[in-house]
Each structure stands twice: as C-alpha cells, then as structure tokens.
Design a protein around this motif. Structure first.
Motif: not given
Length: 266
Positions: A18-24, A110-116, A120-127
């Motif tokens: 859910i968090v990753a999709y919002n960041e995408w 949960q916080p750890w899920c939020y962190l992971v 997504c946003f920084p990873l896409l930029g890095l790629i």
C-alpha cells in the motif's frame, strides 16, 4: 478506536504494498523531478569524471589496475544514494506535516512496513539515474565488467535502505522544508566528498580527511560496492554494508514506534 490502540492495529506485510503503491504514484506525477535526476549523472559523470580522467589515467585498487573512469563510476553511484535521501526526507515530511503518517499508522501500517514501502520513491529514482549512468559508462569505457557491475547494484539497493531510513529519521525532527534543505547541505556535502568516490585514499591525505573517511558509513558502503563491481566479493565488506542498513532501519523503526502521532503539524 481508542488512540492507545493505534500501534496495535496491523495490516501485516500488505501495508508495504500500500505504501509503495502511493510512492509509485507520487513518483510518476513528478515529471520535473525526473528531469532534475536525469541531469545528475550527466553532470557528475558526463562532465566531472570525464574531465578528471584526462589527468588520471589508471587507479590501483584491490590488487587490480583499472581506468579512472571505471573507478569513479562506482563512486558516482554512491552519490545517487545520498541524494535520494532527500526524497525520503521530503516524502516523510509531507506525511508528517499533513497528518498522513498518523493516518497510516492508525489504519494498520506498522513502522517497519512504512520504512520498507517508503523505499519505493528513492529506489525508482536511483534506478532511473543508474540506467543513465550505465549508458554513459558503456559508451565511454567506464565499465570494468558489466555483469559484476549489475550485481553490485544489489549492494547499492541494500545500502540505499540506510540513507532512506536516515532521511525518515531526520524528518521526525524537522518541521519545515527550509530545515530539510539545511540538513541536506550539512549532511550530503561532507558525507559525499569525504569518501574516496572520486579520489584514491592514501597516507598523504590530511589527517582531517582521513578521520572523516574512517567514520563515514558511505566509505564502507562504497568499498562493498567496489568489491563486487571489480569481482573481488569480500564477504566482510558486504556484511558491514548490510549491517549498517539493518542497524539504521532498526533505529528509525524504534523512533517511529515512540514518536507522538499528530494529524497536523499546524
């Protein structure tokens, strides 16, 4: 729902998606940022490294002799990790400022899920930046071994988790974008340039530079990346890079668990 039960509600690992999709979605909508990110490899490698390579032909590292372009290309990769920290800070600051962080935790993230998920946003930029850098390296002789370099990107991705978590951790202590920019200037500049990314570490360096290199986590991440990129695969360096990320994620997770949840910073 009782506010005291905010942190007891959990969506499990589904929260990461859910968090990753919002960041995408946020990443896709930011066309101006893509242009800015695309300029970074063009400036750092396309101009700076190629210009320096006219003065420095070869570098000796880990018992190998490689061209300066090949040596510096891996260093430029680490620049992208630290600059992507600002994106994590920005996204986390937005969440905190508008109460989205509290809403996400309230609804079972949960916080750890939020962190992971926030990776997504920084990873896409890095790629995106890495693809441009690899293209530039391929046409200028900056790649030592393509297979090993692609494998080293796994170390880059793991190390990115350190900087993303650090950015989110810092965002819990800042309330304005001006403070974020100041922190990025104070952190990015010394961290990025006090590491042997574009120069070779030697005993002739001033003691202050040596000290900054030794205490700099980016130094050890860079060594781990290079040990794979140049086919040496030193396990100790790889473990250090992994533990740095796990340690920072654990620290940030602990802070997020205890920080007060607010629906507005105003």
């Amino acid at each position: 729902m009782n506010p005291l039960n905010f942190r007891k509600t959990s969506l499990g690992t589904r929260a990461i998606k859910i968090v990753a999709y919002n960041e995408w979605k946020a990443f896709k909508q930011n066309k101006g940022l893509l242009l800015s990110m695309g300029m970074e490899p063009l400036m750092s490698y396309g101009l700076l490294v190629l210009a320096l390579s006219t003065n420095f032909s070869v570098v000796k590292i880990m018992g190998l002799t490689v061209s300066y372009r090949q040596y510096a290309l891996t260093g430029v990769l680490t620049f992208f990790m630290t600059t992507q920290m600002s994106q994590a800070m920005y996204r986390a600051t937005v969440d905190k400022e508008y109460g989205l962080l509290a809403l996400k935790f309230l609804n079972g993230v949960q916080p750890w899920c939020y962190l992971v998920g926030m990776n997504c946003f920084p990873l896409l930029g890095l790629i995106f930046q890495a693809v441009i850098l690899l293209f530039l390296g391929a046409i200028t002789g900056g790649i030592y071994n393509l297979s090993w370099l692609l494998l080293s990107l796994l170390v880059v991705v793991i190390s990115l988790g350190f900087w993303t978590s650090l950015g989110i951790l810092l965002s819990t202590r800042i309330s304005t974008y001006e403070k974020r920019d100041v922190i990025m200037t104070l952190v990015f500049t010394p961290v990025s340039f006090a590491t042997p990314a574009l120069y070779v570490f030697s005993d002739k360096l001033p003691w202050l530079v040596k000290f900054l290199v030794v205490i700099n986590p980016l130094t050890y991440q860079l060594r781990a990346i290079r040990t794979v990129a140049f086919g040496k695969f030193e396990l100790v360096l790889l473990l250090v890079a992994a533990f740095l990320t796990l340690g920072m994620m654990a620290l940030t997770n602990g802070v997020l668990k205890r920080m007060p949840l607010k629906f507005s910073e105003h």
